[in-house]
Design a protein around this motif. Structure first.
Motif, PDB file in Angstrom:
ATOM      1  N   GLY A 109       0.813  -1.182   0.049  1.00 43.34           N
ATOM      2  CA  GLY A 109       0.133  -0.040  -0.103  1.00 43.34           C
ATOM      3  C   GLY A 109       0.732   1.246  -0.071  1.00 43.34           C
ATOM      4  O   GLY A 109       0.409   2.335  -0.369  1.00 43.34           O
ATOM      5  N   PHE A 110       1.956   1.178   0.487  1.00 41.16           N
ATOM      6  CA  PHE A 110       3.078   2.325   0.364  1.00 41.16           C
ATOM      7  C   PHE A 110       3.895   2.647  -0.602  1.00 41.16           C
ATOM      8  O   PHE A 110       4.818   3.190  -0.669  1.00 41.16           O
ATOM      9  N   SER A 111       3.928   1.407  -1.607  1.00 40.05           N
ATOM     10  CA  SER A 111       4.816   1.468  -2.449  1.00 40.05           C
ATOM     11  C   SER A 111       4.482   2.291  -3.863  1.00 40.05           C
ATOM     12  O   SER A 111       3.330   2.264  -3.813  1.00 40.05           O
ATOM     13  N   ARG A 112       5.361   2.995  -4.552  1.00 39.19           N
ATOM     14  CA  ARG A 112       5.033   3.849  -5.561  1.00 39.19           C
ATOM     15  C   ARG A 112       4.587   2.626  -6.790  1.00 39.19           C
ATOM     16  O   ARG A 112       5.095   1.732  -6.957  1.00 39.19           O
ATOM     17  N   LEU A 113       3.745   3.454  -7.570  1.00 37.47           N
ATOM     18  CA  LEU A 113       3.150   2.629  -8.827  1.00 37.47           C
ATOM     19  C   LEU A 113       4.104   2.310  -9.577  1.00 37.47           C
ATOM     20  O   LEU A 113       4.260   1.388 -10.196  1.00 37.47           O
ATOM     21  N   LEU A 114       5.288   3.310  -9.948  1.00 37.64           N
ATOM     22  CA  LEU A 114       6.228   2.915 -10.695  1.00 37.64           C
ATOM     23  C   LEU A 114       7.096   1.531 -10.175  1.00 37.64           C
ATOM     24  O   LEU A 114       7.635   0.725 -10.900  1.00 37.64           O
ATOM     25  N   GLU A 115       7.370   1.488  -8.911  1.00 41.22           N
ATOM     26  CA  GLU A 115       7.923   0.475  -8.216  1.00 41.22           C
ATOM     27  C   GLU A 115       7.223  -0.832  -8.437  1.00 41.22           C
ATOM     28  O   GLU A 115       7.762  -1.894  -9.005  1.00 41.22           O
ATOM     29  N   PHE A 173       7.818  -4.667 -11.154  1.00 41.80           N
ATOM     30  CA  PHE A 173       7.558  -5.942 -10.605  1.00 41.80           C
ATOM     31  C   PHE A 173       7.034  -6.980 -11.696  1.00 41.80           C
ATOM     32  O   PHE A 173       7.085  -8.113 -11.914  1.00 41.80           O
ATOM     33  N   THR A 174       6.271  -6.090 -12.529  1.00 38.45           N
ATOM     34  CA  THR A 174       5.147  -6.755 -13.657  1.00 38.45           C
ATOM     35  C   THR A 174       5.960  -7.049 -14.797  1.00 38.45           C
ATOM     36  O   THR A 174       5.511  -8.080 -15.688  1.00 38.45           O
ATOM     37  N   GLY A 175       7.094  -6.604 -15.211  1.00 39.08           N
ATOM     38  CA  GLY A 175       7.895  -6.760 -16.577  1.00 39.08           C
ATOM     39  C   GLY A 175       7.150  -5.810 -17.722  1.00 39.08           C
ATOM     40  O   GLY A 175       7.519  -6.023 -18.868  1.00 39.08           O
ATOM     41  N   VAL A 176       5.960  -5.087 -17.254  1.00 38.33           N
ATOM     42  CA  VAL A 176       5.438  -4.034 -18.374  1.00 38.33           C
ATOM     43  C   VAL A 176       6.436  -2.981 -18.588  1.00 38.33           C
ATOM     44  O   VAL A 176       7.089  -2.393 -17.252  1.00 38.33           O
ATOM     45  N   SER A 195       8.380   0.618 -18.991  1.00 37.51           N
ATOM     46  CA  SER A 195       8.392   1.874 -18.547  1.00 37.51           C
ATOM     47  C   SER A 195       7.698   2.650 -19.708  1.00 37.51           C
ATOM     48  O   SER A 195       7.878   2.509 -20.804  1.00 37.51           O
ATOM     49  N   GLY A 196       6.597   3.515 -19.370  1.00 33.37           N
ATOM     50  CA  GLY A 196       5.996   4.270 -20.491  1.00 33.37           C
ATOM     51  C   GLY A 196       4.745   3.617 -21.057  1.00 33.37           C
ATOM     52  O   GLY A 196       3.667   4.187 -21.675  1.00 33.37           O
ATOM     53  N   VAL A 197       4.586   2.338 -20.906  1.00 30.42           N
ATOM     54  CA  VAL A 197       3.404   1.620 -21.044  1.00 30.42           C
ATOM     55  C   VAL A 197       2.398   1.658 -19.841  1.00 30.42           C
ATOM     56  O   VAL A 197       2.865   1.276 -18.724  1.00 30.42           O
ATOM     57  N   PRO A 198       1.197   2.023 -19.888  1.00 29.99           N
ATOM     58  CA  PRO A 198       0.100   1.988 -18.823  1.00 29.99           C
ATOM     59  C   PRO A 198       0.035   0.569 -18.123  1.00 29.99           C
ATOM     60  O   PRO A 198      -0.095  -0.322 -18.910  1.00 29.99           O
ATOM     61  N   LEU A 199       0.020   0.500 -16.931  1.00 33.20           N
ATOM     62  CA  LEU A 199      -0.119  -0.903 -16.213  1.00 33.20           C
ATOM     63  C   LEU A 199      -1.656  -1.205 -16.521  1.00 33.20           C
ATOM     64  O   LEU A 199      -1.873  -2.316 -16.399  1.00 33.20           O
TER      65      LEU A 199
END
Length: 171
Positions: free
Chosen positions: A119-125, A129-132, A134-138
């Motif tokens: 809950g306190f992790s940044r969305l970019l972080e 973890f997902t392999g998506v 950067s720059g591509v909407p999660l």
């Protein structure tokens, strides 16, 4: 049901904000169903959103964002901290037509509890973890579930022992 829609960013081709207010009778029915099956209303809403995304995309694995409280109880002094502690986390839901609805919703609720640890992790972080890339909407849709036991307006109208809330433009 009340509904509003407004384009975000001034473009009708862009993102949109859609809101629905559920009337009192429907809310009571949903609350009773949730209580009977030991679920939260938020779980019911996330399940309904997952089914809607499944129907629109024909995908059995859907992903959307959800806001959560990023105010972990184990954080020392959190109860006296001031500020907004919400965060947006990805919610991945698999649709399994062979599973009972109650069991499926229970799985969504268990995963909700697991997500709270981030809950306190940044969305970019989280995205890393997902392999998506950067720059591509999660995710492309977001659920904001607000469940306040009292009206904020009612609180503001109460005598607050001299406390005044004043809006200021700039500093």
């Amino acid at each position: 049901l009340a509904s509003s829609w407004k384009p975000i960013g001034g473009s009708e081709a862009g993102y949109a904000d859609r809101r629905r207010r559920v009337d009192t009778v429907a809310t009571k029915m949903l609350e009773e169903a949730a209580r009977r099956h030991h679920l939260t209303l938020n779980t019911l809403v996330q399940g309904a959103w997952a089914v809607l995304l499944n129907r629109y995309t024909s995908e059995n694995d859907v992903l959307f964002g959800a806001t959560i409280s990023g105010r972990p109880t184990e954080l020392e002094g959190v109860e006296s901290a001031i500020g907004l502690f919400i965060n947006t986390v990805p919610v991945r839901v698999g649709i399994d037509d062979n599973q009972s609805v109650v069991d499926w919703l229970g799985g969504i609720q268990r995963e909700q509890r697991n997500r709270e640890t981030h809950g306190f992790s940044r969305l970019l972080e989280l995205q890393s973890f997902t392999g998506v890339p950067s720059g591509v909407p999660l995710f492309e849709s977001l659920i904001v579930f607000e469940n306040y036991p009292i009206s904020i307006d009612a609180v503001l109208e109460r005598d607050t022992a001299g406390l005044k809330l004043v809006e200021r433009d700039g500093f």
